[in-house]
Design a protein around this motif. Structure first.
Motif, short mmCIF file in Angstrom:
data_model
loop_
_atom_site.label_atom_id
_atom_site.label_comp_id
_atom_site.label_asym_id
_atom_site.label_seq_id
_atom_site.Cartn_x
_atom_site.Cartn_y
_atom_site.Cartn_z
N MET A 1 72.09 -49.59 58.04
CA MET A 1 72.15 -49.84 59.46
C MET A 1 73.46 -49.30 60.04
O MET A 1 73.49 -48.82 61.16
CB MET A 1 71.99 -51.34 59.72
CG MET A 1 71.73 -51.66 61.14
SD MET A 1 70.16 -50.94 61.65
CE MET A 1 69.84 -51.86 63.08
N ARG A 2 74.54 -49.38 59.28
CA ARG A 2 75.85 -48.89 59.74
C ARG A 2 75.80 -47.39 60.00
O ARG A 2 76.33 -46.92 61.00
CB ARG A 2 76.91 -49.23 58.68
CG ARG A 2 78.25 -48.61 58.92
CD ARG A 2 79.07 -49.43 59.86
NE ARG A 2 80.41 -48.86 59.91
CZ ARG A 2 81.04 -48.64 61.03
NH1 ARG A 2 80.51 -48.98 62.16
NH2 ARG A 2 82.23 -48.11 61.02
N LEU A 3 75.13 -46.65 59.12
CA LEU A 3 75.00 -45.20 59.28
C LEU A 3 74.25 -44.88 60.57
O LEU A 3 74.64 -43.99 61.32
CB LEU A 3 74.29 -44.59 58.08
CG LEU A 3 74.12 -43.08 58.08
CD1 LEU A 3 75.48 -42.38 58.11
CD2 LEU A 3 73.34 -42.64 56.85
N GLN A 4 73.19 -45.62 60.82
CA GLN A 4 72.41 -45.42 62.04
C GLN A 4 73.25 -45.73 63.28
O GLN A 4 73.21 -44.98 64.26
CB GLN A 4 71.17 -46.31 62.02
CG GLN A 4 70.27 -46.13 63.22
CD GLN A 4 69.05 -47.01 63.15
OE1 GLN A 4 68.79 -47.67 62.15
NE2 GLN A 4 68.28 -47.03 64.20
N ASP A 5 74.03 -46.80 63.25
CA ASP A 5 74.91 -47.15 64.38
C ASP A 5 75.94 -46.06 64.61
O ASP A 5 76.21 -45.69 65.77
CB ASP A 5 75.61 -48.48 64.12
CG ASP A 5 74.67 -49.67 64.17
OD1 ASP A 5 73.54 -49.52 64.71
OD2 ASP A 5 75.05 -50.75 63.67
N THR A 10 77.93 -41.49 67.73
CA THR A 10 78.39 -40.10 67.77
C THR A 10 77.56 -39.28 68.75
O THR A 10 78.10 -38.53 69.57
CB THR A 10 78.33 -39.47 66.37
OG1 THR A 10 79.19 -40.21 65.50
CG2 THR A 10 78.76 -38.02 66.39
N ILE A 11 76.25 -39.41 68.67
CA ILE A 11 75.36 -38.67 69.56
C ILE A 11 75.62 -39.07 71.01
O ILE A 11 75.69 -38.21 71.90
CB ILE A 11 73.88 -38.89 69.19
CG1 ILE A 11 73.58 -38.28 67.83
CG2 ILE A 11 72.95 -38.34 70.26
CD1 ILE A 11 73.85 -36.79 67.73
N MET A 84 60.66 -41.75 66.68
CA MET A 84 62.08 -41.52 66.44
C MET A 84 62.85 -41.35 67.75
O MET A 84 64.06 -41.30 67.73
CB MET A 84 62.27 -40.30 65.55
CG MET A 84 61.74 -40.50 64.16
SD MET A 84 61.94 -39.07 63.13
CE MET A 84 63.69 -38.95 63.06
N HIS A 85 62.17 -41.30 68.89
CA HIS A 85 62.88 -41.06 70.14
C HIS A 85 63.89 -42.14 70.48
O HIS A 85 64.86 -41.92 71.14
CB HIS A 85 61.89 -40.86 71.30
CG HIS A 85 61.34 -42.13 71.82
ND1 HIS A 85 60.28 -42.78 71.24
CD2 HIS A 85 61.72 -42.89 72.87
CE1 HIS A 85 60.02 -43.87 71.91
NE2 HIS A 85 60.87 -43.97 72.92
N TRP A 86 63.69 -43.34 69.97
CA TRP A 86 64.61 -44.45 70.27
C TRP A 86 66.01 -44.21 69.72
O TRP A 86 66.98 -44.75 70.23
CB TRP A 86 64.06 -45.77 69.75
CG TRP A 86 63.93 -45.80 68.25
CD1 TRP A 86 62.87 -45.42 67.53
CD2 TRP A 86 64.93 -46.19 67.30
NE1 TRP A 86 63.11 -45.55 66.20
CE2 TRP A 86 64.36 -46.03 66.02
CE3 TRP A 86 66.22 -46.69 67.42
CZ2 TRP A 86 65.08 -46.32 64.87
CZ3 TRP A 86 66.92 -46.98 66.26
CH2 TRP A 86 66.34 -46.81 65.00
N CYS A 87 66.12 -43.39 68.69
CA CYS A 87 67.44 -43.14 68.11
C CYS A 87 67.95 -41.75 68.47
O CYS A 87 68.89 -41.25 67.87
CB CYS A 87 67.45 -43.37 66.61
SG CYS A 87 66.47 -42.19 65.68
#
Length: 89
Positions: A1-5, A10-11, A84-87
């Motif tokens: 989850m940390r990587l996703q955050d 960053t994006i 995947m659009h949510w991320c």
């Protein structure tokens, strides 16, 4: 989850940077209390143009990455299209 955050953070930063330039320079050009000479107007419009291109490239890269990741990750292959659009992918 940390990587996703971290990825989303960053994006988000990468997208907001060109948006900040575009907003700032366009708002400056629209000010009615200031008259910009032709050279300054041209400079501001060039910056807006460059930052718009940068933003378009970032979005294109994100979409390509999302498509690549989905094709090369067995877990992502099971996600329904568009999920995947949510991320930002």
């Amino acid at each position: 989850m940390r990587l996703q955050d971290d990825f989303v953070s960053t994006i988000s930063h990468e997208l907001r940077t060109p948006l900040g330039f575009i907003k700032g320079y366009s708002t400056s050009l629209l000010r009615q209390d200031t008259k910009w000479d032709d050279a300054t107007q041209r400079e501001f419009l060039s910056i807006i143009d460059e930052e718009t291109d940068r933003l378009a490239k970032l979005i294109e890269d994100m979409l390509e990455f999302g498509a690549f990741a989905k094709q090369n990750d067995p877990i992502l292959n099971f996600l329904p299209s568009g999920s995947m659009h949510w991320c930002g992918m």
